[in-house]
Design an enzyme around this catalytic site. Structure first.
Site, PDB file in Angstrom:
ATOM      1  N   ASP A   1      -0.393   5.031   0.834  1.00 48.91           N
ATOM      2  CA  ASP A   1      -0.460   6.249   2.045  1.00 48.91           C
ATOM      3  C   ASP A   1      -0.657   5.564   3.424  1.00 48.91           C
ATOM      4  O   ASP A   1      -1.337   4.734   3.457  1.00 48.91           O
ATOM      5  CB  ASP A   1      -2.001   6.918   1.797  1.00 48.91           C
ATOM      6  CG  ASP A   1      -1.939   7.740   0.668  1.00 48.91           C
ATOM      7  OD1 ASP A   1      -1.042   8.647   0.508  1.00 48.91           O
ATOM      8  OD2 ASP A   1      -2.634   7.466  -0.306  1.00 48.91           O
TER       9      ASP A   1
ATOM     10  N   ASP B   1       0.865  -1.155  -0.031  1.00 51.02           N
ATOM     11  CA  ASP B   1      -0.090   0.114  -0.088  1.00 51.02           C
ATOM     12  C   ASP B   1       0.767   1.184  -0.019  1.00 51.02           C
ATOM     13  O   ASP B   1       2.063   1.172   0.317  1.00 51.02           O
ATOM     14  CB  ASP B   1      -0.950  -0.008   1.391  1.00 51.02           C
ATOM     15  CG  ASP B   1      -1.688   1.418   1.666  1.00 51.02           C
ATOM     16  OD1 ASP B   1      -2.461   1.591   0.598  1.00 51.02           O
ATOM     17  OD2 ASP B   1      -1.739   1.783   2.684  1.00 51.02           O
TER      18      ASP B   1
ATOM     19  N   THR C   1      -2.752   0.747  -4.745  1.00 51.41           N
ATOM     20  CA  THR C   1      -3.065   1.652  -3.986  1.00 51.41           C
ATOM     21  C   THR C   1      -4.333   2.220  -4.385  1.00 51.41           C
ATOM     22  O   THR C   1      -4.725   2.156  -5.452  1.00 51.41           O
ATOM     23  CB  THR C   1      -1.876   3.065  -3.984  1.00 51.41           C
ATOM     24  OG1 THR C   1      -2.504   4.183  -3.442  1.00 51.41           O
ATOM     25  CG2 THR C   1      -1.686   3.142  -5.584  1.00 51.41           C
ATOM     26  N   SER C   2      -5.319   2.743  -3.437  1.00 51.71           N
ATOM     27  CA  SER C   2      -6.538   3.225  -3.790  1.00 51.71           C
ATOM     28  C   SER C   2      -6.235   4.605  -4.570  1.00 51.71           C
ATOM     29  O   SER C   2      -7.218   5.324  -5.070  1.00 51.71           O
ATOM     30  CB  SER C   2      -7.327   3.587  -2.459  1.00 51.71           C
ATOM     31  OG  SER C   2      -7.654   2.123  -2.091  1.00 51.71           O
TER      32      SER C   2
ATOM     33  N   LYS D   1     -10.852  -1.358  -1.988  1.00 56.66           N
ATOM     34  CA  LYS D   1     -10.476  -1.934  -0.735  1.00 56.66           C
ATOM     35  C   LYS D   1     -11.479  -1.688   0.114  1.00 56.66           C
ATOM     36  O   LYS D   1     -12.265  -0.362   0.330  1.00 56.66           O
ATOM     37  CB  LYS D   1      -9.225  -1.427  -0.267  1.00 56.66           C
ATOM     38  CG  LYS D   1      -7.892  -1.699  -1.059  1.00 56.66           C
ATOM     39  CD  LYS D   1      -6.758  -1.414  -0.342  1.00 56.66           C
ATOM     40  CE  LYS D   1      -5.601  -1.307  -1.242  1.00 56.66           C
ATOM     41  NZ  LYS D   1      -4.397  -0.547  -0.799  1.00 56.66           N
TER      42      LYS D   1
ATOM     43  N   ASP E   1      -1.644  -0.141   6.237  1.00 57.26           N
ATOM     44  CA  ASP E   1      -1.967   0.454   7.569  1.00 57.26           C
ATOM     45  C   ASP E   1      -3.432   0.614   8.036  1.00 57.26           C
ATOM     46  O   ASP E   1      -3.641   0.910   8.958  1.00 57.26           O
ATOM     47  CB  ASP E   1      -1.289   1.819   7.363  1.00 57.26           C
ATOM     48  CG  ASP E   1      -2.323   2.860   6.470  1.00 57.26           C
ATOM     49  OD1 ASP E   1      -2.908   3.813   7.082  1.00 57.26           O
ATOM     50  OD2 ASP E   1      -2.518   2.454   5.406  1.00 57.26           O
TER      51      ASP E   1
END
Length: 222
Positions: A20, A18, A113-114, A145, A170
Site C-alpha cells: 500500500d 511494501d 506488507t502489513s 512495522k 512509503d
C-alpha cells in the site's frame, strides 16, 4: 516533496517491496474505512490518518486507544480487514508499478506488507499487478512495522543478508522498519519524504532495474 534531483545508483541482491502506497494506491479505501472507525470511537479522523499508514490495524488501534485491551484491538482489526477487503473502489496501481514488477523477473524479491493474505491478494488483483512469489503478510509475523521482523523474514526467505537488501516503502513505520533491519530504503511518494529514507522517488516510473551477472541488481533511481 524533495525527491532526488540527481540520479542515484544502488546495488543489492534482493528487493523487499511494501504494497500500500508503494505498489498499490489504496489511499481512498484506507481513508474511508479508518475515518468511519474514527467516528465510531469519537476520534479525530485527521489525527487517526497520521498513525495508520504502514502499521497493522491492531498496532494503530493500540496507539490510538492505549487503554483498550489488546484482544479487543485484534478482534476489531479482523473486522477492519474484512471491511477493507470488501472495498476495492478506487484501488489502482502506483505509476510504473506494473513495469517495475515485470523487470524483476529472475531478481530475488518479496512482498512485505502489513495486509493479510486476503487483503493483499485482493488489492494487487484490483490494481492489475502480479503477486511476487515470496510474500510476507500479517499472518507471517508477530510484530507490526515499525518492527523490522517482516523485512528480516523476507530477507531470510530469499536467502540474502539484510545488508544486501533494498526496501521500497512509503510510510514512516515502514521506513523505520527497513532502517531497523539494516537495509537501504527507497521512499516512494510524498509520505516517504517526511521520514528520511536513503532516496525518494515520486513513483516507480523513476526506478530502472538492471540485473547484473553476479547475482546483484543495480537500481537506477531518479
Amino acid at each position: 516533496m524533495t525527491a532526488t534531483a540527481v540520479p542515484t545508483v544502488l546495488t543489492a541482491r534482493a528487493l523487499l517491496l511494501d504494497m500500500d502506497g508503494t505498489l498499490v494506491n489504496s489511499d481512498v479505501v484506507v481513508e474511508r474505512c479508518w475515518r468511519r472507525w474514527a467516528e465510531r470511537h469519537g476520534l479525530d479522523g485527521d489525527e487517526v490518518m497520521k498513525v495508520v499508514h504502514g502499521r497493522q490495524g491492531y498496532a494503530s488501534m493500540a496507539l490510538l486507544l492505549p487503554d483498550r485491551p489488546m484482544a479487543q484491538n485484534h478482534a476489531d482489526n479482523a473486522r477492519m480487514l474484512a471491511e477493507e477487503t470488501a472495498d476495492m473502489d478506487g484501488v489502482v496501481a502506483i505509476p510504473g508499478a506494473e513495469a517495475f514488477l515485470a523487470s524483476l523477473a529472475g531478481v530475488p524479491h518479496a512482498l512485505v506488507t502489513s495486509a493479510d493474505v486476503a487483503l493483499s491478494t485482493a488489492r494487487m488483483a484490483a490494481a492489475g499487478l502480479a503477486l511476487p512469489e515470496v510474500r510476507i503478510t500479517a499472518e507471517s509475523v508477530g510484530e507490526s512495522k515499525p518492527d523490522p521482523e517482516g523485512f528480516l523474514k523476507g530477507a531470510a526467505e530469499l536467502g540474502v543478508a539484510p545488508s544486501e537488501c533494498v526496501v521500497f516503502e512509503d510510510s514512516g513505520a515502514g521506513i523505520a522498519a527497513g532502517r531497523a533491519a539494516g537495509m537501504q530504503v527507497v521512499g516512494v511518494g510524498p509520505r516517504a519524504d517526511f521520514h528520511e529514507p536513503d532516496v525518494v522517488v515520486r513513483d516507480l516510473a523513476q526506478v530502472r532495474v538492471e540485473a547484473l551477472g553476479d547475482g546483484r541488481v543495480r537500481l537506477y533511481i531518479g
